[in-house]
Motif scaffolding. Structure first.
Motif, PDB file in Angstrom:
ATOM      1  N   PHE A   1       0.825  -1.207   0.000  1.00  0.00           N
ATOM      2  CA  PHE A   1       0.000   0.000   0.000  1.00  0.00           C
ATOM      3  C   PHE A   1       0.863   1.262   0.000  1.00  0.00           C
ATOM      4  N   ALA A   2       0.462   2.238  -0.801  1.00  0.00           N
ATOM      5  CA  ALA A   2       1.175   3.524  -0.863  1.00  0.00           C
ATOM      6  C   ALA A   2       0.294   4.500  -1.627  1.00  0.00           C
ATOM      7  N   GLY A   3       0.735   5.746  -1.685  1.00  0.00           N
ATOM      8  CA  GLY A   3       0.044   6.721  -2.520  1.00  0.00           C
ATOM      9  C   GLY A   3       0.090   6.248  -3.968  1.00  0.00           C
ATOM     10  N   SER A   4      -0.950   6.544  -4.728  1.00  0.00           N
ATOM     11  CA  SER A   4      -1.025   6.053  -6.109  1.00  0.00           C
ATOM     12  C   SER A   4       0.185   6.469  -6.936  1.00  0.00           C
ATOM     13  N   GLN A   5       0.658   7.702  -6.726  1.00  0.00           N
ATOM     14  CA  GLN A   5       1.813   8.165  -7.499  1.00  0.00           C
ATOM     15  C   GLN A   5       3.070   7.372  -7.142  1.00  0.00           C
ATOM     16  N   GLU A   6       3.189   6.926  -5.890  1.00  0.00           N
ATOM     17  CA  GLU A   6       4.325   6.100  -5.489  1.00  0.00           C
ATOM     18  C   GLU A   6       4.247   4.725  -6.146  1.00  0.00           C
ATOM     19  N   LEU A   7       3.043   4.193  -6.254  1.00  0.00           N
ATOM     20  CA  LEU A   7       2.864   2.892  -6.886  1.00  0.00           C
ATOM     21  C   LEU A   7       3.267   2.948  -8.358  1.00  0.00           C
ATOM     22  N   VAL A   8       2.880   4.019  -9.039  1.00  0.00           N
ATOM     23  CA  VAL A   8       3.245   4.190 -10.441  1.00  0.00           C
ATOM     24  C   VAL A   8       4.766   4.247 -10.582  1.00  0.00           C
ATOM     25  N   ALA A   9       5.405   4.971  -9.682  1.00  0.00           N
ATOM     26  CA  ALA A   9       6.870   5.061  -9.719  1.00  0.00           C
ATOM     27  C   ALA A   9       7.493   3.676  -9.526  1.00  0.00           C
ATOM     28  N   GLN A  10       6.914   2.878  -8.639  1.00  0.00           N
ATOM     29  CA  GLN A  10       7.424   1.529  -8.401  1.00  0.00           C
ATOM     30  C   GLN A  10       7.311   0.666  -9.657  1.00  0.00           C
ATOM     31  N   VAL A  11       6.171   0.771 -10.339  1.00  0.00           N
ATOM     32  CA  VAL A  11       5.981  -0.005 -11.572  1.00  0.00           C
ATOM     33  C   VAL A  11       7.022   0.398 -12.606  1.00  0.00           C
ATOM     34  N   ARG A  12       7.240   1.681 -12.756  1.00  0.00           N
ATOM     35  CA  ARG A  12       8.220   2.165 -13.739  1.00  0.00           C
ATOM     36  C   ARG A  12       9.640   1.747 -13.391  1.00  0.00           C
ATOM     37  N   GLN A  13       9.894   1.573 -12.100  1.00  0.00           N
ATOM     38  CA  GLN A  13      11.222   1.143 -11.654  1.00  0.00           C
ATOM     39  C   GLN A  13      11.406  -0.368 -11.729  1.00  0.00           C
ATOM     40  N   GLY A  14      10.346  -1.073 -12.097  1.00  0.00           N
ATOM     41  CA  GLY A  14      10.445  -2.510 -12.250  1.00  0.00           C
ATOM     42  C   GLY A  14      10.186  -3.317 -10.997  1.00  0.00           C
TER      43      GLY A  14
ATOM     44  N   VAL B   1      -0.917  -6.930  -9.863  1.00  0.00           N
ATOM     45  CA  VAL B   1      -2.133  -6.133 -10.007  1.00  0.00           C
ATOM     46  C   VAL B   1      -1.879  -4.729  -9.471  1.00  0.00           C
ATOM     47  N   LEU B   2      -2.452  -3.733 -10.125  1.00  0.00           N
ATOM     48  CA  LEU B   2      -2.356  -2.349  -9.667  1.00  0.00           C
ATOM     49  C   LEU B   2      -3.755  -1.796  -9.470  1.00  0.00           C
ATOM     50  N   VAL B   3      -3.981  -1.128  -8.330  1.00  0.00           N
ATOM     51  CA  VAL B   3      -5.261  -0.455  -8.070  1.00  0.00           C
ATOM     52  C   VAL B   3      -4.944   0.950  -7.582  1.00  0.00           C
ATOM     53  N   THR B   4      -5.372   1.955  -8.323  1.00  0.00           N
ATOM     54  CA  THR B   4      -5.085   3.349  -7.975  1.00  0.00           C
ATOM     55  C   THR B   4      -6.368   4.052  -7.524  1.00  0.00           C
ATOM     56  N   ALA B   5      -6.204   5.259  -6.976  1.00  0.00           N
ATOM     57  CA  ALA B   5      -7.350   6.006  -6.465  1.00  0.00           C
ATOM     58  C   ALA B   5      -7.895   7.014  -7.464  1.00  0.00           C
ATOM     59  N   ASP B   6      -7.420   6.959  -8.696  1.00  0.00           N
ATOM     60  CA  ASP B   6      -8.003   7.781  -9.752  1.00  0.00           C
ATOM     61  C   ASP B   6      -7.632   7.196 -11.105  1.00  0.00           C
ATOM     62  N   THR B   7      -8.405   7.555 -12.119  1.00  0.00           N
ATOM     63  CA  THR B   7      -8.170   6.999 -13.446  1.00  0.00           C
ATOM     64  C   THR B   7      -6.959   7.640 -14.132  1.00  0.00           C
ATOM     65  N   ALA B   8      -6.693   8.928 -13.846  1.00  0.00           N
ATOM     66  CA  ALA B   8      -5.575   9.608 -14.501  1.00  0.00           C
ATOM     67  C   ALA B   8      -4.248   8.940 -14.158  1.00  0.00           C
ATOM     68  N   THR B   9      -4.078   8.549 -12.903  1.00  0.00           N
ATOM     69  CA  THR B   9      -2.833   7.907 -12.499  1.00  0.00           C
ATOM     70  C   THR B   9      -2.687   6.553 -13.192  1.00  0.00           C
TER      71      THR B   9
END
Length: 256
Positions: A68-81, A86-94
């Protein structure tokens, strides 16, 4: 001695087909022995821990682990490999910022914002404009966090000029500041305030001033367990999952 060795070799040869059948049986189960790692928005912490337990109970052999983390942190994690299924964010834009790295997102829940204050609401806050009061310590989620963007949108809509004393990396961090008395008020999701119980008081934001947060879920293209990941995303829209989300205060879309 030669007879004993020969006998052992024959026994081993006879066991090999049986072992092969045993492996095939395990592999043919519903992802038996599979671990599904879910990267999820911080505001889903409480309900997803219950959802994970429910899923494991109905899907023996599948272990669900959450990060669990802020959605923007999760996106950064995905980009870092960072490994995940599964990914679940708190908005569609992220979620959309990862286009090309995920499967087709599906909205599993919706949420709204509320004002969280100390128990008893000692500063007598009645609405968003009161958050502009001089001397009031207000905390918000940072602008890059979905809850932070939603907060700024509704404050601007209400004409409230708020200068937060801090901008937090997740909505849970905002809630924590209020719970600990380090802030007089903060904007959090209704579900976060509900989970906090009597640790905070809440002041409702009228629908006309509020914002609707949508939570999309998607499989990650880099998943090593694609079938199990897709099964979990599909389950998040099941009647069982919707019941858990609704009990936690989320709004859920109609059954697919």
């Amino acid at each position: 001695m030669r007879r004993r060795v020969a006998g052992s070799l024959i026994a081993a040869a006879l066991l090999l087909p049986l072992a092969g059948c045993g492996d095939g049986g395990a592999g043919s189960g519903a992802d038996a022995g599979t671990k599904v790692t879910v990267l999820a928005a911080a505001s889903l912490t409480d309900v997803f821990e219950k959802a994970g337990a429910a899923y494991e109970k109905s899907h023996p052999g599948t272990d669900v682990a959450f990060s669990f983390a802020g959605s923007q942190e999760l996106v950064a994690q995905v980009r870092q490999g960072v490994p995940g299924d599964v990914l679940v964010t708190a908005d569609t834009a992220t979620m959309e910022s990862l286009e090309g790295r995920t499967g087709e997102p599906v909205v599993i829940a919706r949420n709204r914002l509320t004002i969280a204050t100390a128990p008893g609401n000692p500063h007598r806050i009645t609405g968003l404009k009161d958050l502009s009061k001089s001397g009031l310590k207000v905390v918000l989620a940072a602008p890059e966090v979905p809850a932070g963007r939603y907060s700024r949108t509704i404050l601007d809509r209400a004409g409230a000029q708020v200068r937060p004393v801090s901008l937090e990396p997740s909505v849970r961090a905002v809630l924590s500041k209020v719970e600990l008395g380090e802030a007089d008020a903060g904007l959090v999701y209704v579900t976060d305030a509900t989970a906090a119980g009597d640790k905070v008081a809440t002041v409702a934001v009228p629908d006309a001033q509020n914002a609707i947060a949508s939570y999309p879920a998607a499989t990650l293209d880099g998943s090593a367990n694609g079938r199990a990941a897709a099964a979990f995303v599909a389950w998040l829209r099941s009647a069982e999952a919707r019941k858990l989300l609704t009990a936690a205060g989320f709004e859920t879309p109609a059954s697919p």
